[in-house]
Scaffold this active site. Structure first.
Site, PDB file in Angstrom:
ATOM      1  N   GLU A 264       0.840  -1.193   0.000  1.00  0.00           N
ATOM      2  CA  GLU A 264       0.000   0.000   0.000  1.00  0.00           C
ATOM      3  C   GLU A 264       0.880   1.250   0.000  1.00  0.00           C
ATOM      4  O   GLU A 264       1.876   1.328   0.717  1.00  0.00           O
ATOM      5  CB  GLU A 264      -0.887  -0.013   1.261  1.00  0.00           C
ATOM      6  CG  GLU A 264      -1.804   1.185   1.395  1.00  0.00           C
ATOM      7  CD  GLU A 264      -2.590   1.171   2.690  1.00  0.00           C
ATOM      8  OE1 GLU A 264      -3.675   1.764   2.720  1.00  0.00           O
ATOM      9  OE2 GLU A 264      -2.107   0.560   3.682  1.00  0.00           O
ATOM     10  N   LYS A 339      -9.951   0.646  -1.550  1.00  0.00           N
ATOM     11  CA  LYS A 339     -10.075   0.468  -0.106  1.00  0.00           C
ATOM     12  C   LYS A 339     -11.466   0.904   0.313  1.00  0.00           C
ATOM     13  O   LYS A 339     -11.888   2.025   0.035  1.00  0.00           O
ATOM     14  CB  LYS A 339      -9.002   1.299   0.606  1.00  0.00           C
ATOM     15  CG  LYS A 339      -8.813   0.966   2.078  1.00  0.00           C
ATOM     16  CD  LYS A 339      -7.580   1.682   2.627  1.00  0.00           C
ATOM     17  CE  LYS A 339      -7.241   1.252   4.037  1.00  0.00           C
ATOM     18  NZ  LYS A 339      -5.977   1.874   4.521  1.00  0.00           N
ATOM     19  N   CYS A 373      -5.063  -3.301   3.286  1.00  0.00           N
ATOM     20  CA  CYS A 373      -4.715  -3.025   4.679  1.00  0.00           C
ATOM     21  C   CYS A 373      -5.898  -3.136   5.652  1.00  0.00           C
ATOM     22  O   CYS A 373      -6.303  -4.237   6.023  1.00  0.00           O
ATOM     23  CB  CYS A 373      -4.051  -1.653   4.752  1.00  0.00           C
ATOM     24  SG  CYS A 373      -3.121  -1.371   6.284  1.00  0.00           S
TER      25      CYS A 373
END
Length: 506
Positions: A264, A339, A373
């Site tokens: 990321e 995300k 993440c």
């Protein structure tokens, strides 16, 4: 037991017929008309020699299994034994079929209790896998049903057998050998008074079956993953950054990896040139590089013959700042992922918003999922991807402290266990003193597996050295996931209580 000197599983030979006939008579005392004559056995051996096997103890027949291959779609769901065997001619056998159909299986009474029947069923399963057929099927008798037919329907009887409330020697044995009841067959076998002329259609699915593909392409079963543990350092410009990225793509493709996974915000060093701006302005300037980076990655995917997961980068969509990445396939196609859950810090410092798209991606190595993440800490997301057929979950991450890394690491491992999949995580290490809100990084890239006998006992397939720039290469076997799903010590996906809860996208 003490008199047993040798147990052998071998093909049935016509010279064995007289001994076979004697064994059938001893085994079918309640069904004297169920004895195959010599012409039947001759026909079976001629049509399908591999399907006719016997177990011999001290060179004498102790049990036998007979079978044919059929085109299953040509038979009605409520077929009879006479129909499936072509009125006992076995003309229904065809090399172009897709199912091994069990015609007969028996163990002589004196040898029952030695689990010899399991050996015969295991042979059929191995034969099914070797011939690349969809599975096994047969009509199973329920010989104790006549004792309960006054009070129970066949369906109720089967349910009680499955719950161990009633013992049925045939059905109990078949269920314990991984066969599942598909439906009840009425008037299946003539003369089966003990079963009240009922039978249970039992099926076993070959999880390794591959549909014949007329195209040259194929789905790989052993997949090599290449994880990039990226060192954060200052770069003069875009070309320097991509030169380093190409170095890693070259390195993992040199090991013939199928995937290269970047972390990321691996491109954060380019924010240094805008350190004089406010943090929200600087990251929006960084977002202007995203399209060019993606195009360069796509060219690298083609030229190095590798699927690249670009980690993630800031991207402006309709005036809003997102955290997104791209799957750049080696065939030149691309797909975007984003995300969904931004961290409180990303929302507060940068004004970043979460996306809305969640899907599994098709690749030449099967279906994969990608969660950036923080998203890996929400188990619902990976479960939805698992329901879409995901085999490998990739998690590009960036964490500044060991606390943050521990959250990602342990949640990622939990995702591997609960979704019966592989999970690969890759992060960045090092420091960026000239980039606000990106000062330090802590990472250890890893590949996780479910925890069962076919996998590492601790569920860790491979791990990088903490806080060191390096690549991590690991092979994962997709077939092991299929086996786990069917026969694992626990079966997290199959055993879900869907009768009391459900999970679905809005």
């Amino acid at each position: 037991m003490k008199d047993i000197e040798n147990i052998e599983l071998t093909y049935l030979n016509l010279d064995d017929y007289q001994e076979l006939k004697k064994a059938m008579i001893e085994s079918y005392t309640t069904m004297p008309d169920a004895i195959w004559d010599e012409d039947h056995i001759r026909t079976l051996i001629k049509k399908f020699p591999e399907g006719q096997v016997v177990i011999k103890i001290n060179n004498h027949i102790a049990g036998c299994a007979l079978s044919i291959i059929v085109d299953y779609d040509k038979f009605d769901d409520n077929h009879t034994y006479k129909q499936i065997t072509g009125n006992y001619t076995f003309n229904t056998h065809t090399k172009d079929g897709d199912i091994i159909y069990g015609i007969d299986v028996f163990i002589k009474p004196e040898f029952r209790g030695l689990r010899l029947g399991r050996r015969l069923y295991d042979y059929r399963k191995e034969l099914c896998e070797r011939l690349n057929l969809k599975g096994l099927a047969f009509g199973g008798r329920i010989p104790n049903y006549h004792k309960h037919s006054d009070t129970l329907t066949p369906k109720q009887y089967i349910e009680k057998v499955r719950r161990k409330e009633i013992h049925d020697p045939v059905l109990n044995f078949q269920i314990s050998n991984d066969f599942h009841p598909a439906r009840i067959l009425k008037n299946y076998l003539e003369g089966d008074a003990s079963s009240q002329d009922y039978a249970v259609l039992l099926e076993w699915d070959n999880i390794y079956y591959e549909k014949q593909n007329k195209k040259a392409s194929t789905i790989k079963k052993i997949v090599r993953l290449g994880l990039v543990q990226w060192q954060m350092r200052l770069y003069k410009n875009m070309d320097d950054l991509m030169q380093q990225a190409e170095f890693f793509v070259d390195a993992v493709s040199g090991y013939r990896s199928d995937f290269a996974l970047f972390p990321e915000f691996f491109n954060a060093p380019l924010m240094a040139e805008n350190n004089h701006l406010s943090t929200p302005e600087a990251i929006r300037e960084l977002a202007k590089h995203t399209d060019e980076i993606v195009q360069r990655f796509s060219k690298l995917a083609i030229s190095y013959n590798i699927n690249i997961i670009t980690g993630s980068m800031p991207e402006m969509v309709d005036g809003k700042l997102h955290n997104a990445g791209y799957l750049c396939r080696r065939d030149g196609s691309m797909e975007r992922y984003e995300k969904l859950h931004v961290t409180p810090d990303e929302a507060k410092v940068w004004g970043m918003v979460g996306g809305n798209q969640l899907k599994a991606f098709d690749t030449d190595c099967g279906k994969i999922g990608i969660l950036i993440c923080y998203d890996s800490e929400f188990p619902e997301l990976s479960r939805l991807l698992a329901d879409e057929g995901m085999d490998i979950l990739f998690v590009p991450f960036l964490t500044d402290t060991q606390n943050g890394f521990s959250r990602v690491r342990h949640c990622a491992q939990a995702r591997a266990i609960e979704n019966e999949c592989y999970v690969a995580i890759a992060g960045s290490v090092g420091n960026l003193p000239k980039v606000q809100n990106m000062d330090i990084q802590f990472a250890q890239s890893m590949v996780f597996t479910p925890c069962d006998f076919a996998f590492p006992t601790n569920g860790v397939k491979a791990e990088a050295t903490q806080n060191t720039e390096m690549i991590l290469i690991a092979d994962v076997d997709i077939d092991l996931l299929r086996e786990l799903n069917q026969f694992g010590s626990v079966r997290n996906l199959k055993d879900r209580r869907k009768d009391i809860f459900e999970l679905k996208k809005k």
